[in-house]
Design an enzyme around this catalytic site. Structure first.
Site, PDB file in Angstrom:
ATOM      1  N   GLU A 194      -4.613  -2.538  -2.443  1.00  0.00           N
ATOM      2  CA  GLU A 194      -4.718  -1.536  -1.379  1.00  0.00           C
ATOM      3  C   GLU A 194      -5.060  -0.157  -1.932  1.00  0.00           C
ATOM      4  OE1 GLU A 194      -0.952  -3.979  -0.234  1.00  0.00           O
ATOM      5  OE2 GLU A 194      -2.119  -3.552  -2.041  1.00  0.00           O
ATOM      6  N   CYS A 201       3.404  -3.104   0.015  1.00  0.00           N
ATOM      7  CA  CYS A 201       4.681  -2.652  -0.538  1.00  0.00           C
ATOM      8  C   CYS A 201       4.919  -1.197  -0.121  1.00  0.00           C
ATOM      9  CB  CYS A 201       4.653  -2.782  -2.068  1.00  0.00           C
ATOM     10  SG  CYS A 201       3.598  -1.548  -2.873  1.00  0.00           S
ATOM     11  N   CYS A 244       2.143   1.261  -1.404  1.00  0.00           N
ATOM     12  CA  CYS A 244       0.875   1.115  -0.694  1.00  0.00           C
ATOM     13  C   CYS A 244       1.000   1.577   0.750  1.00  0.00           C
ATOM     14  CB  CYS A 244       0.386  -0.317  -0.779  1.00  0.00           C
ATOM     15  SG  CYS A 244      -0.054  -0.797  -2.475  1.00  0.00           S
TER      16      CYS A 244
END
Length: 163
Positions: free
Chosen positions: A56, A84, A87
């Site tokens: 990402e 996560c 990101c």
């Protein structure tokens, strides 16, 4: 809202397969603006030896460079694994409008699995749709980790899962 998120998730899956071939955790991402893919990326944390090299983040960086600014207003992110916290923060800060993810991540997912970053009073809240091609995304990840465990138990891998 995109009427065919599977099309772009297929592109993210292609990126994830590139990561797997290089011994990386198979996560891929694409950024789309006005129906056009403007950035593609996959995880390179192991080969790049950098904790920031998530799919990402790399896709967001490439999209910013291509579009000429840090605000990705009007952009959609397609990623094979739920982002996560790191990101998710980058998604919020880059103003991505919509996120589509495939597999849920109960250990680190920041858009509903572990916690939901959108439930906090941040200045931007992307629309999020999870479970796009979830079976394919999950299978790619589980096959990768099964093979890694098999190779590790056979004593044929180093710490990165490579020979």
């Amino acid at each position: 809202m995109n009427q065919n998120p599977q099309r772009y998730m297929q592109a993210a899956l292609a990126q994830a397969r590139c990561a797997a071939r290089r011994g990386e955790v198979p996560v891929g991402a694409v950024v789309v603006k006005d129906g056009v893919i403007v950035a593609r990326a996959y995880n390179t944390r192991e080969t790049g030896k950098n904790a920031l090299y998530h799919a990402e983040l790399r896709a967001i960086d490439r999209a910013c460079r291509r579009l000429g600014g840090w605000r990705l207003v009007g952009c959609e992110l397609y990623v094979t694994l739920e982002p996560c916290p790191m990101c998710a923060g980058a998604i919020v800060n880059s103003r991505i409008e919509r996120v589509y993810f495939g597999a849920r991540d109960p250990k680190a997912g920041a858009f509903g699995s572990l916690f939901d970053i959108n439930s906090y009073g941040l200045n931007h809240k992307p629309d999020v749709t999870g479970g796009v091609l979830e079976d394919r995304c999950s299978l790619l990840l589980s096959n990768f980790f099964s093979e890694l465990r098999r190779r590790k138990s056979a004593g044929t891998t180093d710490k990165k899962g490579e020979n």
